[in-house]
Write a protein that holds these residues in place. Structure first.
Motif, PDB file in Angstrom:
ATOM      1  N   PRO A   1       0.801  -1.237   0.000  1.00 30.72           N
ATOM      2  CA  PRO A   1       0.000   0.000   0.000  1.00 30.72           C
ATOM      3  C   PRO A   1       0.826   1.276   0.000  1.00 30.72           C
ATOM      4  O   PRO A   1       0.281   2.355  -0.264  1.00 30.72           O
ATOM      5  CB  PRO A   1      -0.834  -0.128   1.287  1.00 30.72           C
ATOM      6  N   VAL A   2       2.151   1.185   0.266  1.00 32.87           N
ATOM      7  CA  VAL A   2       2.968   2.399   0.289  1.00 32.87           C
ATOM      8  C   VAL A   2       2.925   3.133  -1.049  1.00 32.87           C
ATOM      9  O   VAL A   2       3.087   4.370  -1.113  1.00 32.87           O
ATOM     10  CB  VAL A   2       4.433   2.044   0.664  1.00 32.87           C
ATOM     11  N   TRP A   3       2.671   2.381  -2.136  1.00 34.27           N
ATOM     12  CA  TRP A   3       2.604   3.007  -3.456  1.00 34.27           C
ATOM     13  C   TRP A   3       1.431   3.979  -3.573  1.00 34.27           C
ATOM     14  O   TRP A   3       1.414   4.841  -4.452  1.00 34.27           O
ATOM     15  CB  TRP A   3       2.497   1.948  -4.553  1.00 34.27           C
ATOM     16  N   LEU A   4       0.447   3.860  -2.704  1.00 36.02           N
ATOM     17  CA  LEU A   4      -0.684   4.793  -2.746  1.00 36.02           C
ATOM     18  C   LEU A   4      -0.256   6.222  -2.423  1.00 36.02           C
ATOM     19  O   LEU A   4      -0.974   7.183  -2.745  1.00 36.02           O
ATOM     20  CB  LEU A   4      -1.777   4.344  -1.770  1.00 36.02           C
ATOM     21  N   LEU A   5       0.919   6.366  -1.791  1.00 34.71           N
ATOM     22  CA  LEU A   5       1.422   7.717  -1.531  1.00 34.71           C
ATOM     23  C   LEU A   5       1.676   8.463  -2.834  1.00 34.71           C
ATOM     24  O   LEU A   5       1.681   9.707  -2.857  1.00 34.71           O
ATOM     25  CB  LEU A   5       2.715   7.646  -0.705  1.00 34.71           C
TER      26      LEU A   5
ATOM     27  N   LEU B   1      -0.731  11.146  -3.838  1.00 33.99           N
ATOM     28  CA  LEU B   1      -0.538  12.514  -3.334  1.00 33.99           C
ATOM     29  C   LEU B   1       0.288  13.338  -4.308  1.00 33.99           C
ATOM     30  O   LEU B   1       0.039  14.536  -4.490  1.00 33.99           O
ATOM     31  CB  LEU B   1       0.150  12.460  -1.960  1.00 33.99           C
ATOM     32  N   VAL B   2       1.269  12.692  -4.938  1.00 41.53           N
ATOM     33  CA  VAL B   2       2.081  13.398  -5.936  1.00 41.53           C
ATOM     34  C   VAL B   2       1.210  13.821  -7.114  1.00 41.53           C
ATOM     35  O   VAL B   2       1.311  14.943  -7.616  1.00 41.53           O
ATOM     36  CB  VAL B   2       3.244  12.500  -6.404  1.00 41.53           C
ATOM     37  N   VAL B   3       0.327  12.900  -7.567  1.00 43.92           N
ATOM     38  CA  VAL B   3      -0.562  13.209  -8.681  1.00 43.92           C
ATOM     39  C   VAL B   3      -1.488  14.366  -8.314  1.00 43.92           C
ATOM     40  O   VAL B   3      -1.692  15.301  -9.110  1.00 43.92           O
ATOM     41  CB  VAL B   3      -1.392  11.964  -9.077  1.00 43.92           C
ATOM     42  N   LEU B   4      -2.030  14.327  -7.099  1.00 42.44           N
ATOM     43  CA  LEU B   4      -2.922  15.406  -6.655  1.00 42.44           C
ATOM     44  C   LEU B   4      -2.174  16.739  -6.575  1.00 42.44           C
ATOM     45  O   LEU B   4      -2.740  17.804  -6.877  1.00 42.44           O
ATOM     46  CB  LEU B   4      -3.547  15.051  -5.310  1.00 42.44           C
TER      47      LEU B   4
ATOM     48  N   LEU C   1      -2.983   8.049 -14.008  1.00 42.67           N
ATOM     49  CA  LEU C   1      -1.855   7.909 -13.092  1.00 42.67           C
ATOM     50  C   LEU C   1      -2.295   7.358 -11.733  1.00 42.67           C
ATOM     51  O   LEU C   1      -1.599   6.549 -11.111  1.00 42.67           O
ATOM     52  CB  LEU C   1      -1.157   9.259 -12.912  1.00 42.67           C
ATOM     53  N   ILE C   2      -3.454   7.792 -11.259  1.00 48.33           N
ATOM     54  CA  ILE C   2      -3.976   7.285  -9.987  1.00 48.33           C
ATOM     55  C   ILE C   2      -4.233   5.781 -10.079  1.00 48.33           C
ATOM     56  O   ILE C   2      -3.889   5.002  -9.177  1.00 48.33           O
ATOM     57  CB  ILE C   2      -5.252   8.052  -9.584  1.00 48.33           C
ATOM     58  N   LEU C   3      -4.839   5.344 -11.199  1.00 49.04           N
ATOM     59  CA  LEU C   3      -5.084   3.912 -11.387  1.00 49.04           C
ATOM     60  C   LEU C   3      -3.773   3.134 -11.433  1.00 49.04           C
ATOM     61  O   LEU C   3      -3.686   2.017 -10.918  1.00 49.04           O
ATOM     62  CB  LEU C   3      -5.883   3.678 -12.672  1.00 49.04           C
TER      63      LEU C   3
END
Length: 327
Positions: free
Chosen positions: A10-14, A17-20, A69-71
């Motif tokens: 799940p660390v990749w979900l960070l 935040l970069v995309v946002l 990118l989020i996907l």
């Protein structure tokens, strides 16, 4: 997107935040540019050159790229989902009644021929890695095929089933239990062997011995199967009004749902009642799905990668086609 249950990394979900942050920077720069344009531009000329509708659509590419990118970030996080997969190993023994009552024509063309058709369909649709055995029983029981992945042996045995007198249900169950124990010994014993199941398809009441609680009776055999951890799923096949013609006399051969249901209950299995070929196929289909398949947690990133790639491509193509450049 398809039964997401957990994430492996799940660390990749960070990365979301970069995309946002990139989206926020884009919005900020757009607003600054609009303010500068409004401050110094001739409004009548601006409206004719860049109408409001066009300004709205030019944001679509960045939106598609951002969602893509989020996907991709979700895909990198290793999404896991429950999947229905074929069992690579399990043992099933099909026990088929071949007593004379199986020639009754209350099921077209007769009970035995319909049973053969349904059994072969069941055999053909089982996952390839499973071991399958065939037992027939009338007055005695015969192990026609020891549990094996070779489906041709089972199909051939079913094709050559012949009728005989009397019904020794317990003997059929005992023969199936012994065949499973034999393969268990080869695979490392009861505790280490893959799961096993007996499927008993019959139409009539046990006649040998007459007492189902006899040491060789069906109820006693069902209790033995329970001890060995082998559930018996029973299928009662036929109708209450079935008859057979023996020496010019029509002999009633009604199905015996009660005893077959109790055999299933005593062993921890399931009971099915089938009065037609379609009912029989449905019962076998249910058992095939339960025995031949299992739910396992596995990687489910492919669908996220697929849709992420599609949106990234659409976003890039839209930016080039509409804005003549990437956002």
């Amino acid at each position: 997107m398809g039964g997401l249950t957990s994430l492996a990394t799940p660390v990749w979900l960070l990365g979301i935040l970069v995309v946002l942050a990139i989206v926020a920077g884009y919005v900020y720069n757009e607003r600054r540019r609009e303010k500068r344009a409004l401050k110094f531009a001739n409004m009548s000329v601006l409206d004719s050159v860049a109408p409001p509708g066009r300004n709205r659509w030019r944001h679509v590419p960045i939106a598609l790229l951002s969602i893509g990118l989020i996907l991709m970030m979700v895909a990198l996080s290793g999404p896991q989902a429950m999947r229905k997969v074929p069992r690579s190993k399990a043992t099933v023994v099909l026990v088929i009644d071949t007593s004379l009552s199986m020639q009754a024509t209350d099921v077209s063309p007769n009970r035995l021929d319909a049973a053969k058709e349904a059994a072969k369909k069941f055999v053909g649709e089982l996952p390839a890695g499973m071991n399958l055995g065939i037992v027939s029983f009338a007055g005695t029981a015969q192990l026609l095929v020891s549990p094996t992945p070779d489906r041709s042996l089972a199909t051939n045995a079913i094709d050559h089933l012949d009728l005989a007198q009397r019904t020794a249900t317990g003997e059929g169950i005992y023969a199936a239990i012994q065949s499973i124990k034999n393969i268990r010994d080869v695979l490392g014993g009861k505790d280490n062997a893959p799961p096993a199941r007996i499927i008993l398809e019959s139409d009539g009441k046990q006649t040998v011995p007459t007492d189902l609680d006899d040491p060789r009776g069906g109820f006693t055999a069902a209790r033995k199967a329970k001890e060995e951890g082998i559930p018996i799923s029973t299928i009662s096949f036929g109708t209450p009004g079935g008859t057979v013609n023996i020496e010019g006399q029509n002999i009633p051969v009604p199905v015996d749902d009660a005893s077959l249901k109790k055999i299933a209950d005593l062993s921890g299995g399931q009971f099915f009642s089938a009065s037609s070929l379609s009912d029989l196929n449905e019962a076998y289909g249910t058992l095939r799905d339960e025995i031949g398949w299992e739910m396992q947690k596995g990687d489910n990133s492919r669908v996220w990668v697929l849709w992420g790639t599609v949106l990234l491509v659409l976003g890039a193509a839209g930016a080039v086609a509409y804005n003549r450049r990437l956002p």
